[in-house]
Design a protein around this motif. Structure first.
Motif, PDB file in Angstrom:
ATOM      1  N   MET A   1       0.844  -1.178   0.000  1.00 22.44           N
ATOM      2  CA  MET A   1       0.000   0.000   0.000  1.00 22.44           C
ATOM      3  C   MET A   1       0.892   1.246   0.000  1.00 22.44           C
ATOM      4  N   SER A   2       0.586   2.189  -0.852  1.00 17.76           N
ATOM      5  CA  SER A   2       1.359   3.427  -0.922  1.00 17.76           C
ATOM      6  C   SER A   2       0.416   4.627  -0.851  1.00 17.76           C
ATOM      7  N   ALA A   3       0.995   5.775  -0.519  1.00 14.56           N
ATOM      8  CA  ALA A   3       0.238   7.028  -0.496  1.00 14.56           C
ATOM      9  C   ALA A   3       1.216   8.166  -0.726  1.00 14.56           C
ATOM     10  N   ASP A   4       0.809   9.138  -1.543  1.00 17.29           N
ATOM     11  CA  ASP A   4       1.661  10.290  -1.823  1.00 17.29           C
ATOM     12  C   ASP A   4       1.800  11.172  -0.593  1.00 17.29           C
ATOM     13  N   LEU A   5       2.980  11.769  -0.450  1.00 18.13           N
ATOM     14  CA  LEU A   5       3.190  12.755   0.600  1.00 18.13           C
ATOM     15  C   LEU A   5       2.755  14.120   0.088  1.00 18.13           C
ATOM     16  N   GLN A   6       2.201  14.907   0.990  1.00 15.54           N
ATOM     17  CA  GLN A   6       1.739  16.250   0.658  1.00 15.54           C
ATOM     18  C   GLN A   6       1.940  17.149   1.865  1.00 15.54           C
ATOM     19  N   ILE A   7       1.798  18.429   1.634  1.00 15.86           N
ATOM     20  CA  ILE A   7       1.830  19.393   2.729  1.00 15.86           C
ATOM     21  C   ILE A   7       0.365  19.693   3.051  1.00 15.86           C
ATOM     22  N   PHE A   8       0.023  19.678   4.347  1.00 17.49           N
ATOM     23  CA  PHE A   8      -1.376  19.796   4.730  1.00 17.49           C
ATOM     24  C   PHE A   8      -1.456  20.478   6.086  1.00 17.49           C
ATOM     25  N   ALA A   9      -2.596  21.071   6.376  1.00 16.45           N
ATOM     26  CA  ALA A   9      -2.783  21.755   7.659  1.00 16.45           C
ATOM     27  C   ALA A   9      -2.534  20.799   8.819  1.00 16.45           C
ATOM     28  N   THR A  37       3.661   5.977  11.207  1.00 19.94           N
ATOM     29  CA  THR A  37       3.374   5.069  12.320  1.00 19.94           C
ATOM     30  C   THR A  37       2.078   4.298  12.148  1.00 19.94           C
ATOM     31  N   THR A  38       1.157   4.783  11.322  1.00 14.82           N
ATOM     32  CA  THR A  38      -0.117   4.090  11.111  1.00 14.82           C
ATOM     33  C   THR A  38      -0.022   3.079   9.972  1.00 14.82           C
ATOM     34  N   MET A  39       0.460   3.524   8.826  1.00 10.19           N
ATOM     35  CA  MET A  39       0.532   2.648   7.639  1.00 10.19           C
ATOM     36  C   MET A  39       1.726   1.706   7.681  1.00 10.19           C
ATOM     37  N   LYS A  40       2.719   2.006   8.517  1.00 11.31           N
ATOM     38  CA  LYS A  40       3.963   1.225   8.562  1.00 11.31           C
ATOM     39  C   LYS A  40       4.623   1.199   7.195  1.00 11.31           C
ATOM     40  N   VAL A  58       4.788   7.246   0.731  1.00 12.02           N
ATOM     41  CA  VAL A  58       5.120   6.208   1.693  1.00 12.02           C
ATOM     42  C   VAL A  58       4.820   4.891   1.003  1.00 12.02           C
ATOM     43  N   TYR A  59       5.715   3.926   1.230  1.00 12.25           N
ATOM     44  CA  TYR A  59       5.658   2.647   0.521  1.00 12.25           C
ATOM     45  C   TYR A  59       6.255   1.590   1.447  1.00 12.25           C
ATOM     46  N   PRO A  60       5.807   0.336   1.343  1.00 15.86           N
ATOM     47  CA  PRO A  60       6.393  -0.695   2.209  1.00 15.86           C
ATOM     48  C   PRO A  60       7.923  -0.728   2.105  1.00 15.86           C
ATOM     49  N   GLU A  61       8.562  -0.941   3.230  1.00 17.21           N
ATOM     50  CA  GLU A  61      10.025  -0.927   3.279  1.00 17.21           C
ATOM     51  C   GLU A  61      10.612  -2.058   2.448  1.00 17.21           C
ATOM     52  N   HIS A  62      11.635  -1.704   1.634  1.00 24.10           N
ATOM     53  CA  HIS A  62      12.333  -2.709   0.826  1.00 24.10           C
ATOM     54  C   HIS A  62      13.842  -2.485   0.817  1.00 24.10           C
ATOM     55  N   ASN A  63      14.311  -1.556   1.629  1.00 24.76           N
ATOM     56  CA  ASN A  63      15.737  -1.278   1.807  1.00 24.76           C
ATOM     57  C   ASN A  63      16.428  -0.731   0.564  1.00 24.76           C
ATOM     58  N   GLY A  64      15.699  -0.090  -0.328  1.00 25.81           N
ATOM     59  CA  GLY A  64      16.305   0.562  -1.485  1.00 25.81           C
ATOM     60  C   GLY A  64      16.887   1.913  -1.101  1.00 25.81           C
ATOM     61  N   CYS A  65      17.820   2.401  -1.910  1.00 22.36           N
ATOM     62  CA  CYS A  65      18.425   3.707  -1.606  1.00 22.36           C
ATOM     63  C   CYS A  65      17.389   4.828  -1.675  1.00 22.36           C
ATOM     64  N   ASN A  66      16.281   4.605  -2.391  1.00 27.76           N
ATOM     65  CA  ASN A  66      15.228   5.610  -2.468  1.00 27.76           C
ATOM     66  C   ASN A  66      14.405   5.709  -1.183  1.00 27.76           C
ATOM     67  N   GLN A  67      14.763   4.895  -0.186  1.00 24.82           N
ATOM     68  CA  GLN A  67      14.111   4.975   1.124  1.00 24.82           C
ATOM     69  C   GLN A  67      15.088   5.391   2.222  1.00 24.82           C
TER      70      GLN A  67
END
Length: 161
Positions: A1-9, A37-40, A58-67
């Motif tokens: 499961m992934s979700a884009d990061l954004q700036i928000f109130a 902390t919620t989506m892990k 945010v994306y499940p951890e896979h130990n890539g340099c992009n994380q």
């Protein structure tokens, strides 16, 4: 499961699950992972791309340099957050998206890390304190823990998923 990061109130801390991130330092390579902390799921440059304006999710951890991220603190207490893959930094784009971009020193690339302490994170924090009573001996620039990332350019907004 992934979700884009954004700036928000910024939300009240007890309603801010989408705005709270755990920072962990990897002493073996000197980089940090930043996990919701919620989506892990972890800050992740989409597709491990390195071009300016590439989105961050945010994306499940896979130990890539992009994380993997470096955190550099300036004299005002703000952080610049640098991608290991590209050396580009987290940037709050005018659209509200969080992207990577060349470091130009703008306020939209500077982040105040505010410790997040609600009833859920406080219990975890106390548990961690009991586990690690030894003095900190690594080269990290910030304590591991849970934080909200407040934009210097948009001081009433934080990183959100």
């Amino acid at each position: 499961m992934s979700a884009d990061l954004q700036i928000f109130a910024e939300k009240t801390i007890d309603d801010a699950e989408n705005q709270i991130f755990e920072i962990k330092y990897n002493e073996s390579d000197g980089y940090y992972s930043i996990t919701n902390t919620t989506m892990k799921a972890t800050f992740d440059v989409k597709g491990a791309k390195t071009a300016n304006s590439t989105g961050v999710q945010v994306y499940p951890e896979h130990n890539g340099c992009n994380q993997d991220w470096l955190l550099e603190k300036d004299s005002e207490g703000y952080f610049v957050i640098i991608s290991r893959c590209s050396s580009r930094v987290l940037d709050a784009a005018p659209s509200g998206r969080i992207v990577i971009f060349d470091n130009h020193g703008g306020d939209n690339q500077k982040w105040k890390l505010m410790e997040a302490t609600n009833t859920k994170t406080e219990a975890k924090k106390e548990e961690k304190k009991e586990e690690t009573k030894e003095e900190k001996k690594d080269n990290s620039v910030i304590e591991e823990g849970t934080y909200q990332f407040v934009s210097k350019a948009y001081s009433d907004k934080v990183i959100d998923i």
